[in-house]
Design a protein around this motif. Structure first.
Motif, PDB file in Angstrom:
ATOM      1  N   MET A 195      -9.553  -6.354  17.747  1.00  0.00           N
ATOM      2  CA  MET A 195      -9.064  -6.642  16.520  1.00  0.00           C
ATOM      3  C   MET A 195      -7.885  -5.808  16.611  1.00  0.00           C
ATOM      4  O   MET A 195      -7.846  -4.547  16.817  1.00  0.00           O
ATOM      5  CB  MET A 195      -9.852  -6.432  15.501  1.00  0.00           C
ATOM      6  CG  MET A 195      -9.277  -6.940  13.967  1.00  0.00           C
ATOM      7  SD  MET A 195     -10.471  -6.677  12.819  1.00  0.00           S
ATOM      8  CE  MET A 195     -10.440  -5.623  11.675  1.00  0.00           C
ATOM      9  N   PRO A 196      -6.566  -6.411  16.355  1.00  0.00           N
ATOM     10  CA  PRO A 196      -5.465  -5.473  16.227  1.00  0.00           C
ATOM     11  C   PRO A 196      -5.415  -4.382  14.906  1.00  0.00           C
ATOM     12  O   PRO A 196      -6.162  -4.597  14.102  1.00  0.00           O
ATOM     13  CB  PRO A 196      -4.225  -6.398  15.855  1.00  0.00           C
ATOM     14  CG  PRO A 196      -4.801  -7.701  15.340  1.00  0.00           C
ATOM     15  CD  PRO A 196      -6.220  -7.436  15.824  1.00  0.00           C
ATOM     16  N   SER A 197      -4.982  -3.162  15.213  1.00  0.00           N
ATOM     17  CA  SER A 197      -4.894  -2.061  14.321  1.00  0.00           C
ATOM     18  C   SER A 197      -4.282  -2.490  13.186  1.00  0.00           C
ATOM     19  O   SER A 197      -2.874  -3.127  13.338  1.00  0.00           O
ATOM     20  CB  SER A 197      -4.501  -1.086  15.003  1.00  0.00           C
ATOM     21  OG  SER A 197      -3.310  -0.844  15.299  1.00  0.00           O
ATOM     22  N   LEU A 198      -4.351  -2.149  11.907  1.00  0.00           N
ATOM     23  CA  LEU A 198      -3.501  -2.408  10.702  1.00  0.00           C
ATOM     24  C   LEU A 198      -2.659  -1.167  10.386  1.00  0.00           C
ATOM     25  O   LEU A 198      -2.850  -0.162  10.632  1.00  0.00           O
ATOM     26  CB  LEU A 198      -4.581  -2.776   9.648  1.00  0.00           C
ATOM     27  CG  LEU A 198      -5.439  -3.633   9.669  1.00  0.00           C
ATOM     28  CD1 LEU A 198      -6.576  -3.707   8.561  1.00  0.00           C
ATOM     29  CD2 LEU A 198      -4.772  -5.215   9.621  1.00  0.00           C
ATOM     30  N   VAL A 199      -1.316  -1.599  10.159  1.00  0.00           N
ATOM     31  CA  VAL A 199      -0.464  -0.604   9.600  1.00  0.00           C
ATOM     32  C   VAL A 199      -0.803  -0.185   8.256  1.00  0.00           C
ATOM     33  O   VAL A 199      -1.683  -0.701   7.727  1.00  0.00           O
ATOM     34  CB  VAL A 199       1.089  -0.992   9.703  1.00  0.00           C
ATOM     35  CG1 VAL A 199       1.480  -1.399  11.334  1.00  0.00           C
ATOM     36  CG2 VAL A 199       1.274  -2.309   8.823  1.00  0.00           C
ATOM     37  N   GLY A 200      -0.123   0.898   7.828  1.00  0.00           N
ATOM     38  CA  GLY A 200      -0.666   1.589   6.295  1.00  0.00           C
ATOM     39  C   GLY A 200      -0.296   0.484   5.266  1.00  0.00           C
ATOM     40  O   GLY A 200      -1.504   0.628   4.392  1.00  0.00           O
ATOM     41  N   SER A 201       0.547  -0.163   5.067  1.00  0.00           N
ATOM     42  CA  SER A 201       0.800  -1.126   4.255  1.00  0.00           C
ATOM     43  C   SER A 201      -0.485  -2.141   4.337  1.00  0.00           C
ATOM     44  O   SER A 201      -0.954  -2.470   3.086  1.00  0.00           O
ATOM     45  CB  SER A 201       1.995  -1.721   4.004  1.00  0.00           C
ATOM     46  OG  SER A 201       2.085  -2.470   5.171  1.00  0.00           O
ATOM     47  N   GLU A 202      -0.802  -2.676   5.304  1.00  0.00           N
ATOM     48  CA  GLU A 202      -1.742  -3.639   5.394  1.00  0.00           C
ATOM     49  C   GLU A 202      -3.204  -3.058   5.208  1.00  0.00           C
ATOM     50  O   GLU A 202      -4.017  -3.662   4.462  1.00  0.00           O
ATOM     51  CB  GLU A 202      -1.974  -4.103   7.005  1.00  0.00           C
ATOM     52  CG  GLU A 202      -0.600  -5.091   7.166  1.00  0.00           C
ATOM     53  CD  GLU A 202      -0.794  -5.173   8.839  1.00  0.00           C
ATOM     54  OE1 GLU A 202      -1.068  -4.734   9.516  1.00  0.00           O
ATOM     55  OE2 GLU A 202      -0.046  -6.646   9.114  1.00  0.00           O
ATOM     56  N   MET A 203      -3.268  -1.810   5.477  1.00  0.00           N
ATOM     57  CA  MET A 203      -4.608  -1.234   5.009  1.00  0.00           C
ATOM     58  C   MET A 203      -4.494  -1.077   3.496  1.00  0.00           C
ATOM     59  O   MET A 203      -5.507  -1.002   2.836  1.00  0.00           O
ATOM     60  CB  MET A 203      -4.665   0.301   5.577  1.00  0.00           C
ATOM     61  CG  MET A 203      -5.101   0.123   7.040  1.00  0.00           C
ATOM     62  SD  MET A 203      -5.208   1.375   8.295  1.00  0.00           S
ATOM     63  CE  MET A 203      -5.247   2.886   7.108  1.00  0.00           C
ATOM     64  N   CYS A 204      -3.545  -0.617   2.708  1.00  0.00           N
ATOM     65  CA  CYS A 204      -3.634  -0.610   1.371  1.00  0.00           C
ATOM     66  C   CYS A 204      -4.008  -1.775   0.697  1.00  0.00           C
ATOM     67  O   CYS A 204      -4.737  -2.195  -0.236  1.00  0.00           O
ATOM     68  CB  CYS A 204      -2.221   0.063   0.981  1.00  0.00           C
ATOM     69  SG  CYS A 204      -1.819   1.611   1.051  1.00  0.00           S
ATOM     70  N   ILE A 205      -3.244  -3.115   1.233  1.00  0.00           N
ATOM     71  CA  ILE A 205      -3.577  -4.420   0.874  1.00  0.00           C
ATOM     72  C   ILE A 205      -5.193  -4.870   0.827  1.00  0.00           C
ATOM     73  O   ILE A 205      -5.689  -5.081  -0.053  1.00  0.00           O
ATOM     74  CB  ILE A 205      -2.539  -5.433   1.388  1.00  0.00           C
ATOM     75  CG1 ILE A 205      -1.322  -5.181   1.137  1.00  0.00           C
ATOM     76  CG2 ILE A 205      -3.061  -6.939   1.227  1.00  0.00           C
ATOM     77  CD1 ILE A 205      -0.121  -6.172   1.869  1.00  0.00           C
ATOM     78  N   ARG A 206      -5.637  -4.358   2.120  1.00  0.00           N
ATOM     79  CA  ARG A 206      -6.746  -4.780   2.278  1.00  0.00           C
ATOM     80  C   ARG A 206      -7.835  -3.920   1.321  1.00  0.00           C
ATOM     81  O   ARG A 206      -8.710  -4.287   0.942  1.00  0.00           O
ATOM     82  CB  ARG A 206      -7.306  -4.359   3.894  1.00  0.00           C
ATOM     83  CG  ARG A 206      -8.593  -4.787   4.293  1.00  0.00           C
ATOM     84  CD  ARG A 206      -9.311  -4.007   5.527  1.00  0.00           C
ATOM     85  NE  ARG A 206      -9.003  -2.628   5.151  1.00  0.00           N
ATOM     86  CZ  ARG A 206      -9.101  -1.716   6.276  1.00  0.00           C
ATOM     87  NH1 ARG A 206      -8.948  -2.203   7.578  1.00  0.00           N
ATOM     88  NH2 ARG A 206      -8.939  -0.740   5.877  1.00  0.00           N
ATOM     89  N   ASP A 207      -7.544  -2.662   1.278  1.00  0.00           N
ATOM     90  CA  ASP A 207      -8.299  -1.702   0.456  1.00  0.00           C
ATOM     91  C   ASP A 207      -8.151  -2.197  -0.824  1.00  0.00           C
ATOM     92  O   ASP A 207      -9.514  -2.175  -1.697  1.00  0.00           O
ATOM     93  CB  ASP A 207      -8.027  -0.341   0.743  1.00  0.00           C
ATOM     94  CG  ASP A 207      -8.302   0.290   2.051  1.00  0.00           C
ATOM     95  OD1 ASP A 207      -8.998  -0.253   2.731  1.00  0.00           O
ATOM     96  OD2 ASP A 207      -7.745   1.374   2.370  1.00  0.00           O
ATOM     97  N   SER A 208      -7.313  -2.555  -1.383  1.00  0.00           N
ATOM     98  CA  SER A 208      -6.956  -3.045  -2.983  1.00  0.00           C
ATOM     99  C   SER A 208      -7.889  -4.318  -3.098  1.00  0.00           C
ATOM    100  O   SER A 208      -8.373  -4.315  -4.100  1.00  0.00           O
ATOM    101  CB  SER A 208      -5.609  -3.258  -3.039  1.00  0.00           C
ATOM    102  OG  SER A 208      -4.686  -2.116  -3.116  1.00  0.00           O
ATOM    103  N   LEU A 209      -7.846  -5.274  -2.089  1.00  0.00           N
ATOM    104  CA  LEU A 209      -8.755  -6.333  -2.228  1.00  0.00           C
ATOM    105  C   LEU A 209     -10.086  -6.136  -2.309  1.00  0.00           C
ATOM    106  O   LEU A 209     -10.912  -6.629  -3.277  1.00  0.00           O
ATOM    107  CB  LEU A 209      -8.156  -7.486  -1.365  1.00  0.00           C
ATOM    108  CG  LEU A 209      -6.959  -8.279  -1.490  1.00  0.00           C
ATOM    109  CD1 LEU A 209      -6.762  -9.033  -0.289  1.00  0.00           C
ATOM    110  CD2 LEU A 209      -7.049  -8.976  -2.819  1.00  0.00           C
TER     111      LEU A 209
END
Length: 92
Positions: free
Chosen positions: A1-15
């Motif tokens: 699985m490709p690593s997530l950048v900071g903003s993608e992690m924020c979106i995922r964590d928020s969801l």
């Protein structure tokens, strides 16, 4: 699985935070309301089909889901707006 950048992690964590808050909220409901919402959400059945299969009146299912949705809107409106606006750090 490709690593997530900071903003993608924020979106995922928020969801995930919103989903966990929703589950907690649903578990605190009157058992019938919580179970009915969970069945409707997870089954992809229409209210009419759910009524037919469960033997519960369509009117009862309709009003239960209407009230649960109203509570969800009231309790999560601000978090949802923060998510849509990209204010992920405000979602707790």
């Amino acid at each position: 699985m490709p690593s997530l950048v900071g903003s993608e992690m924020c979106i995922r964590d928020s969801l995930k935070t919103l989903e966990n808050k929703s589950k907690t909220e649903n578990n605190e409901r009157y058992w019938y309301d919580g179970k009915m919402f969970q069945m409707y959400k997870d089954s992809n059945l229409s209210m009419r089909k759910l009524a037919e299969l469960s033997g519960i009146s369509f009117v009862s299912i309709f009003h239960t889901l209407k009230n649960v949705k109203k509570d969800l809107r009231k309790n999560f409106q601000e978090d949802w707006e923060d998510y849509l606006n990209g204010d992920y750090d405000k979602i707790r």
